[in-house]
Every structure is written in C-alpha cells, then in structure tokens.
Design an enzyme around this catalytic site. Structure first.
Site, mmCIF file in Angstrom:
data_model
loop_
_atom_site.group_PDB
_atom_site.id
_atom_site.type_symbol
_atom_site.label_atom_id
_atom_site.label_comp_id
_atom_site.label_asym_id
_atom_site.label_seq_id
_atom_site.Cartn_x
_atom_site.Cartn_y
_atom_site.Cartn_z
ATOM 1 C CB SER A 46 4.342 -64.655 -17.041
ATOM 2 O OG SER A 46 3.644 -65.422 -16.500
ATOM 3 C CG ASP A 113 -8.291 -54.750 -12.085
ATOM 4 O OD1 ASP A 113 -7.996 -53.843 -11.731
ATOM 5 O OD2 ASP A 113 -9.012 -55.347 -12.508
ATOM 6 C CG ASP A 158 -7.205 -73.799 -17.902
ATOM 7 O OD1 ASP A 158 -7.697 -74.872 -17.436
ATOM 8 O OD2 ASP A 158 -6.179 -73.506 -17.800
ATOM 9 C CG ASP A 176 -4.255 -68.826 -16.987
ATOM 10 O OD1 ASP A 176 -4.040 -68.479 -18.257
ATOM 11 O OD2 ASP A 176 -3.775 -69.465 -16.333
HETATM 12 P P1 ATP Z 1 1.103 -71.148 -15.522
HETATM 13 O O1 ATP Z 1 1.631 -70.282 -17.086
HETATM 14 O O2 ATP Z 1 2.367 -72.040 -15.132
HETATM 15 O O3 ATP Z 1 -0.035 -71.722 -15.774
HETATM 16 P P2 ATP Z 1 -0.014 -68.734 -14.501
HETATM 17 O O4 ATP Z 1 -0.970 -68.981 -15.630
HETATM 18 O O5 ATP Z 1 -0.567 -69.064 -12.984
HETATM 19 O O6 ATP Z 1 1.142 -70.030 -14.673
HETATM 20 P P3 ATP Z 1 0.550 -66.184 -14.412
HETATM 21 O O7 ATP Z 1 -0.803 -65.761 -14.799
HETATM 22 O O8 ATP Z 1 1.616 -65.419 -14.996
HETATM 23 O O9 ATP Z 1 0.833 -67.672 -14.470
HETATM 24 O O10 ATP Z 1 0.613 -66.037 -12.792
HETATM 25 C C1 ATP Z 1 1.578 -66.211 -12.235
HETATM 26 C C2 ATP Z 1 1.389 -66.112 -10.544
HETATM 27 O O11 ATP Z 1 1.164 -64.779 -10.254
HETATM 28 C C3 ATP Z 1 0.168 -66.854 -10.266
HETATM 29 O O12 ATP Z 1 0.665 -67.643 -8.928
HETATM 30 C C4 ATP Z 1 -0.928 -65.813 -9.784
HETATM 31 O O13 ATP Z 1 -1.517 -66.296 -8.627
HETATM 32 C C5 ATP Z 1 -0.042 -64.681 -9.627
HETATM 33 N N1 ATP Z 1 -0.749 -63.592 -10.304
HETATM 34 C C6 ATP Z 1 -1.084 -63.602 -11.555
HETATM 35 N N2 ATP Z 1 -1.934 -62.427 -11.924
HETATM 36 C C7 ATP Z 1 -2.087 -61.776 -10.729
HETATM 37 C C8 ATP Z 1 -2.830 -60.606 -10.240
HETATM 38 N N3 ATP Z 1 -3.427 -59.901 -11.165
HETATM 39 N N4 ATP Z 1 -2.533 -60.227 -8.994
HETATM 40 C C9 ATP Z 1 -1.798 -60.974 -8.353
HETATM 41 N N5 ATP Z 1 -1.136 -62.183 -8.609
HETATM 42 C C10 ATP Z 1 -1.320 -62.555 -9.489
#
Ligand code: ATP
Length: 332
Positions: A46, A113, A158, A176
């Site tokens: 993502s 959020d 997790d 997550d």
């Molecule tokens: P992976 O899937 O590789 O474990 P991830 O779970 O961190 O990565 P995402 O949840 O898509 O993947 O997040 C990607 C990045 O975007 C992360 O570094 C996270 O810190 C940032 N991020 C995710 N959600 C938010 C949010 N609600 N506000 C600000 N930053 C966010």
C-alpha cells in the site's frame, strides 16, 4: 467480490433506473471527493497519502491498495480482515478510525485518521529511551486501546512500536489490523488458548494455521504460545504490551537474536534481562507480562492496578490529558 464500501451518504442524487423511472440514490464519498497530497508512507502492499475532503477540508490519511498487486500476492484475506476489524473498532480514540472505504477500477481506498506524529518507534528512536512518565503515559494509552479492542472481540496479534501511531497531540492510535483475529463472541478467550477456538469465525482454524506457518512480520514481539502451538489469545497482546513497556525504558526489545530463529529461541526460553538501573516497578510489571503460560499473565485489570500506573487515569480522562515532554530515561 466481498469488498463492500463503507461510509455515510453525503447527499442524494437523482438517477434513472432500468425501468426509466427517476429515483433518488444516496451519494457516497469517492475518490473525487478528496484532493490527494504528499505520500505519508509506503507499505509492502500500500501507499498512504495525505488527503483533504474537498467539502469539509478535514485531513485524512488515505491508504491505497492496488487490486492487481493484492490479488497477485494473495492478500485479499488480509485486506478484508483489516476492513472488517476497523469497522468494529470505530468508537475509541486510541484506534485509527476508518471513515470510508471505496474503490475504483484499479485500487481500494481506506480513509483513515491521520497520525501526523508518525510511529511510536520513530519517536522513541529520537530520544533513545523514554523516562518513566512517558512510558506510563504511552503505556496507559496503549493498554486502554487494547482493552477496548478486546471488549469488541478483536485480538491484534501484531502489536509493536511500528504499529502504534501518534496523532498531532502525541496521543496513541493503534493501526495495522491485517493480521488481527475477530472473535465471534467478544467475551470468549481470556487466556487459555483452547477456549479461543470456540469463538473463532467460520474461516478461522485453517486460515490461522496458514498464517502461523507463513509467519512473516517482526519476530521480536511474538508470544511464546504462537511459536509453540501456533495459537494466539487475548493474552498474546499483553505479552507484546510487556515487550513494548520494556523497550520504551531500555531502548531495545527484550528478545532480539541475530536471526529470526535465534529470537524465537530466546522467546520460548524466556531468555532476556534488564539493563542496570531499570526502574523496579516497571521491571515487576514486565516480569508479570512476560510469562510463558498465557493464563498466568497479568490481565488488563491487574496491569491498570499495578504500581507502575499508580495515580494514572484510564478511560475518558486519559485521552484528554496532555502528552508529557519526551525525555529519555536516565538510570539513577
Ligand atoms: P507493511 O505492509 O510493509 O507491514 P505497513 O503495515 O506499515 O507496512 P501501511 O499500514 O500501509 O503499511 O503504512 C505505510 C506507512 O504509512 C507506514 O510507514 C505508516 O507509518 C504510514 N501510515 C500508515 N497509516 C497512517 C496514518 N493513519 N497516518 C499517518 N501515517 C500513516
């Protein structure tokens, strides 16, 4: 196919149905209702963008998943788990809230959020460690959020400092939920691993064996029961909580080997120690969370009443409180 869009209707629109009759249809938010800004972060499946609702000017984080990639990598299950879970957890300030979901031809969108404070891990790395006051504050918010998710029948599975995001006030928002487990009966599964199976969703067992077998994630926060009988329960989140409390004060997780295998060995052997000067009350709490038998671990209620949280408010007041100044722990 299972993906259903979520979100309140924002108005009504005239449409002509198949019989040529004029009908009023609710209009839901879609991609065009947001203006997309910079990338906030990238995950394996993502990209997360800053986006502004054109109507209200409210800012969100929008997570965009490319359908082709999700299908190719066989992650549809996880995408749906994340959405179903977030849809259950919309009433707590400590959980990243999902406002809308929608899709277009190529992508799925989650409107979330925005957490402009970034990951707790990043903030911790800047100061190296946190003092007892910071540890208590973040610990209390994490615990309060865990209590809420457990009450709604969700096991996170997790929890780690990368999955604890912070908003602009440095308040915790847990994220997550792609590997979370939804219990059909929220009251099921306090501790013994077996009980939890009874509260599993229909797809449950087989799916979870697959998941445990294909474990990827960060090894350091995995509970011993997941490693030995591939089964996680609510208490598994409290194991991770103990690891996080330790890490805030010590600057590193309690179990870390040179490889994933060696880390697992340390976990199942409870092979860790405390750096000199570690605060005794925190040490006592960590020792009572990092217990191999999940049934013997402190419960959330016990943790709230533990000496480390003496005088700490939980519930509504905790989320009105100002975050303490970030300071490292200086051993006496
Ligand atoms: P992976 O899937 O590789 O474990 P991830 O779970 O961190 O990565 P995402 O949840 O898509 O993947 O997040 C990607 C990045 O975007 C992360 O570094 C996270 O810190 C940032 N991020 C995710 N959600 C938010 C949010 N609600 N506000 C600000 N930053 C966010």
């Amino acid at each position: 196919e299972e993906w259903k869009d979520r979100g309140a209707a924002v108005g009504m629109r005239k449409e002509v149905d198949v019989n040529g009759k004029t009908i009023m249809k609710p209009v839901k938010k879609g991609v065009r209702d947001f203006s997309f800004g910079r990338v906030l972060g990238e995950g394996s499946y993502s990209s997360v963008y800053l986006a502004t609702d054109r109507q209200t000017l409210k800012e969100y984080a929008v997570k965009v998943l490319e359908k082709r990639h999700i299908i190719k990598e066989r992650k549809i299950k996880y995408v749906n788990i994340e959405k179903d879970t977030l849809n259950r957890l919309t009433e707590h300030p400590g959980i990243v809230r999902l406002y809308y979901t929608f899709q277009d031809e190529n992508s799925l969108y989650y409107v979330l959020d925005i957490c402009s404070g970034g990951e707790l891990l990043g903030v911790l790395k800047k100061t190296g460690t946190f003092d007892v006051e910071c540890t208590r504050f973040f610990g209390a918010q994490i615990l309060d959020a865990i209590e809420y998710m457990h009450s709604r029948g969700v096991i996170h599975r997790d929890l780690k400092p990368e999955n604890v995001l912070l908003d602009d006030q440095l308040h915790v928002k847990i994220t997550d939920f792609g590997t979370a487990r939804l219990l059909s009966d929220p009251r099921a599964s306090q501790a013994p691993p077996k009980i939890e199976d009874m509260g599993t969703s229909s797809r449950g067992k087989e799916q979870d064996d697959n998941r445990a077998a294909s474990f990827v994630g960060t090894a350091e926060y995995v509970s011993p029961e997941l490693l030995t009988n591939k089964n996680a329960c609510k208490a598994s989140d409290l194991w991770a909580f103990g690891c996080i409390i330790y890490q805030m004060l010590a600057g590193r997780p309690p179990f870390k080997g040179g490889s994933e295998y060696l880390t697992f060995q340390k976990i199942v052997n409870l092979d860790y120690d405390f750096p000199p000067g570690f605060p005794p009350a925190a040490q006592d709490l960590v020792e009572r969370c990092l217990v191999l038998d999940p049934a013997q671990r402190l419960t959330i209620e016990h943790i709230k009443n533990h000496e480390l949280f003496d005088g700490q408010q939980f519930g509504k007041m905790l989320w009105k409180a100002k975050a303490p100044r970030l300071r490292p722990f200086i051993p006496p």
